[in-house]
Scaffold this active site. Structure first.
Site, short mmCIF file in Angstrom:
data_model
loop_
_atom_site.label_atom_id
_atom_site.label_comp_id
_atom_site.label_asym_id
_atom_site.label_seq_id
_atom_site.Cartn_x
_atom_site.Cartn_y
_atom_site.Cartn_z
CB CYS A 97 -70.11 8.25 -23.44
SG CYS A 97 -68.74 8.66 -24.54
CB CYS A 193 -62.05 8.54 -19.84
SG CYS A 193 -63.52 9.45 -20.36
#
Length: 230
Positions: A97, A193
């Site tokens: 990410c 997440c």
């Protein structure tokens, strides 16, 4: 002073990072990245986190924008994560990410908008030795995040800043409370997440599940497993 694009997750760390830069006199704009919109909708990019980031930006008197990178997030983070687990590897989605979203897509957007620097709330430091940049551990060893930044290039490191690198977590919360930030007591988010209820196996297609033996170094069969990703 510089024009700085700050990645605002809605958490206390990135909020204090932005506050410190404002205090130093930089022109600061906050950006929240919408990365995951699946069923879990938790972690660092839920709807409530976007709202928290917006409230902090208002308190600090800075502009706030939301960038939607959900398609890129699926391509570079979620899909490889699922594929790696199905093939028996142990991925680190935060590394990817940071590599593909926070320090690639966000940097590209910062360039297009004319920003000098990109700042994040990572607990890490940037050091320079003989003209070369390195990522160093943050002051708070219990919160250190330098390991998720190891893939950053020299170009990226030259233009990113980590305002929290020399602070301990309790000091950061203290700053947030002194400033009266709305998220000063918000709990840290350490979950992935896009994983619902901490169960990543729900992401693995059942067609990829292959049973097999659990074997020790001497070749003794100790039991069976329901898929290597389990």
């Amino acid at each position: 002073m510089s024009r700085v694009l700050v990645a605002l997750s809605g958490g206390v760390d990135s909020s204090v990072a932005a506050a410190l830069l404002v205090e130093q006199g930089h022109e600061v704009i906050g950006v929240t990245m919408r990365l995951w919109g699946g069923e879990s909708d938790t972690g660092c990019c839920s709807v409530s986190d976007v709202d928290d980031a917006r409230r902090v930006a208002q308190q600090l008197g800075i502009a706030h924008h939301v960038f939607n990178f959900s398609e890129e997030f699926n391509t570079h983070v979620v899909d490889p994560y699922v594929r790696d687990h199905a093939e028996g590897r142990t991925p680190n989605p935060c590394v990817e990410c940071n590599r593909h979203l926070k320090f690639d897509k966000l940097f590209r957007r910062a360039n297009a908008l004319g920003f000098d620097l990109v700042a994040t709330g990572h607990h890490a430091r940037k050091v320079q030795v003989d003209g070369e940049y390195f990522v160093a551990r943050g002051e708070d060893a219990s919160k250190d995040q330098s390991y998720v930044l190891y893939k950053l290039s020299q170009e990226q490191l030259s233009r990113c800043i980590f305002p929290l690198g020399n602070y301990k977590k309790e000091d950061i919360r203290g700053i947030a409370e002194e400033l009266g930030l709305s998220n000063a007591k918000k709990e840290d988010s350490q979950d992935i997440c896009f994983v619902e209820n901490n169960d990543y196996t729900t992401l693995i297609p059942q067609t990829d599940t292959k049973e097999g033996d659990i074997v020790d170094k001497k070749g003794n069969i100790l039991g069976q497993h329901s898929g290597i990703h389990n």
